[in-house]
Scaffold this motif. Structure first.
Motif, PDB file in Angstrom:
ATOM      1  N   LEU A   1       0.845  -1.197   0.000  1.00  0.00           N
ATOM      2  CA  LEU A   1       0.000   0.000   0.000  1.00  0.00           C
ATOM      3  C   LEU A   1       0.874   1.238   0.000  1.00  0.00           C
ATOM      4  N   LYS A   2       0.517   2.207  -0.836  1.00  0.00           N
ATOM      5  CA  LYS A   2       1.207   3.498  -0.851  1.00  0.00           C
ATOM      6  C   LYS A   2       0.186   4.607  -0.660  1.00  0.00           C
TER       7      LYS A   2
ATOM      8  N   TYR B   1      -7.884   9.641   3.083  1.00  0.00           N
ATOM      9  CA  TYR B   1      -8.180   8.280   2.658  1.00  0.00           C
ATOM     10  C   TYR B   1      -9.270   7.683   3.536  1.00  0.00           C
ATOM     11  N   GLY B   2     -10.225   7.010   2.907  1.00  0.00           N
ATOM     12  CA  GLY B   2     -11.237   6.262   3.629  1.00  0.00           C
ATOM     13  C   GLY B   2     -10.922   4.784   3.550  1.00  0.00           C
ATOM     14  N   LEU B   3     -10.700   4.148   4.714  1.00  0.00           N
ATOM     15  CA  LEU B   3     -10.370   2.726   4.759  1.00  0.00           C
ATOM     16  C   LEU B   3     -11.618   1.940   5.151  1.00  0.00           C
TER      17      LEU B   3
ATOM     18  N   ILE C   1     -10.107   3.150  -0.019  1.00  0.00           N
ATOM     19  CA  ILE C   1      -9.325   1.924   0.123  1.00  0.00           C
ATOM     20  C   ILE C   1     -10.249   0.847   0.671  1.00  0.00           C
ATOM     21  N   VAL C   2     -10.233  -0.322   0.063  1.00  0.00           N
ATOM     22  CA  VAL C   2     -11.031  -1.445   0.558  1.00  0.00           C
ATOM     23  C   VAL C   2     -10.099  -2.608   0.873  1.00  0.00           C
TER      24      VAL C   2
ATOM     25  N   LEU D   1      -8.826  -2.408  -3.436  1.00  0.00           N
ATOM     26  CA  LEU D   1      -9.135  -1.132  -4.083  1.00  0.00           C
ATOM     27  C   LEU D   1      -8.354  -0.020  -3.404  1.00  0.00           C
ATOM     28  N   ASN D   2      -7.716   0.828  -4.183  1.00  0.00           N
ATOM     29  CA  ASN D   2      -7.055   2.034  -3.689  1.00  0.00           C
ATOM     30  C   ASN D   2      -7.115   3.055  -4.821  1.00  0.00           C
TER      31      ASN D   2
END
Length: 276
Positions: A23-24, A31-33, A198-199, A207-208
Motif C-alpha cells: 500500500l502506498k 483516505y477512507g479505509l 481503500i477497501v 481497491l485504492n
C-alpha cells in the motif's frame, strides 16, 4: 509518505490477517479505509502507527520504520483509536501535559475546535460522554499538526450534528503536507469528506482509487436510468434499486461508496478489474 511493502501479519503465525500486503499513501489526501468486520482495518492502522509488528515486510512513514517508534516518527504521527482510555484530567490539563511532544501543536486551533464541537476545556475528560471524549481527542489530534493523522472509527458516539461538524473540521485540516486516514464501517459518515477509497478484503488491498478515477470509470444511478445489459451490480437501498455500470458517456458523477463497497465485498470481480 506511507509505504507498506509485503506486509505479513497475524496475532499468530497460524492465523494471518495480511499476507504480502502492499500500500502506498501520499500527502494531501484524506483516505477512507473500508472493510468488513474482522477484515483487519484496525490492525492495519496499528501497523502504520508502530503499535504492532509485522511478521514479514515493512511499514514506513516518512521514511521511518513504524515499529521502531523513534521520537522523530512519533512527533509526526497522531493515532486516535476506536476505544479511548483517558486520564483524570481536563482537556486543558491534557493539552498542557502532552502538547509539548508535538513541535507544531497549535493551542489556538485546539481551543477553537473544542468550541466548534461544544466541548468544555475545563471538564474532566473521564466524566464526559463517549462522544464528547471522541471530539476532544479529535480536536487535540488535529491541533498537533502532525504529518500523519490516523482515525479509527472516529464517528462512533457522535450524534448527527457532530458528524456534520466533524466532516467540516477534518476537511479544513487537510494540507498538501498532511496525510489523513479514516477507518470506518459507517460508509455514509465519509460522504463528501474523503477523496480516495481503500477497501481491505481477503488479506489484501483490493481497491485504492481516487473518487475522481472511480467516477470516470463507473456510473452510479437508478435501475430505471440505465440499460439492464450494461449493469455490473444492483443493490436495493430500501427506496429503490440502484446500479453500477460502466461509464460510457464520459461524464463524472457522484460515487455511491456504500453501493460500491457492497459490490466489491460481494466478490464482483468485474468491478474490481475495471478499477485496477
Amino acid at each position: 509518505m506511507i509505504e507498506v511493502t509485503n506486509l505479513t501479519f497475524g496475532y499468530s503465525k497460524k492465523s494471518l490477517l495480511f499476507k504480502n500486503l502492499n500500500l502506498k499513501l501520499e500527502a494531501g489526501h484524506i483516505y477512507g479505509l473500508l472493510g468488513k468486520n474482522g477484515a483487519g482495518k484496525s490492525t492495519l492502522l496499528k501497523n502504520l502507527a508502530g503499535l504492532v509488528y509485522p511478521i514479514e515486510g515493512s511499514c514506513k512513514v516518512k521514511g521511518y520504520e513504524a515499529g521502531d517508534r523513534l521520537p522523530s516518527f512519533l512527533q509526526e504521527l497522531f493515532f486516535i483509536p476506536e476505544e479511548l482510555f483517558l486520564p483524570d484530567v481536563t482537556a486543558r490539563q491534557f493539552m498542557k501535559s502532552t502538547a509539548h511532544f508535538y513541535p507544531k501543536f497549535n493551542e489556538g486551533a485546539f481551543f477553537k475546535m473544542l468550541g466548534e464541537f461544544n466541548v468544555s476545556a475545563d471538564s474532566l475528560l473521564k466524566d464526559l460522554s463517549f462522544g464528547q471524549q471522541k471530539k476532544a481527542m479529535i480536536a487535540f489530534g488535529l491541533a498537533t499538526n502532525t504529518a500523519t493523522i490516523i482515525l479509527d472509527e472516529p464517528t462512533n458516539g457522535l450524534d448527527i450534528p457532530s458528524k456534520v461538524q466533524f466532516r467540516k473540521i477534518l476537511a479544513s485540516a487537510l494540507t498538501d503536507e498532511r496525510c489523513i486516514i479514516v477507518s470506518t464501517h459507517q460508509v455514509r459518515d465519509l460522504d463528501s469528506l474523503i477523496d480516495t477509497l481503500i477497501v481491505l478484503q481477503d488479506q489484501d488491498i483490493v481497491l485504492n482509487n481516487g473518487l475522481d478515477v472511480i467516477s470516470d470509470r463507473l456510473q452510479f444511478t437508478s435501475a430505471s436510468q440505465v440499460n439492464a445489459a450494461q449493469v455490473l451490480y444492483t443493490g436495493d437501498s430500501g427506496l429503490g434499486v440502484n446500479t453500477i455500470s460502466v461509464n460510457t458517456d464520459g461524464e463524472s458523477g457522484k460515487v455511491d461508496m456504500e453501493l460500491l463497497f457492497n459490490a466489491i465485498t460481494s466478490g464482483n470481480q468485474s468491478i474490481i478489474d475495471i478499477l485496477k
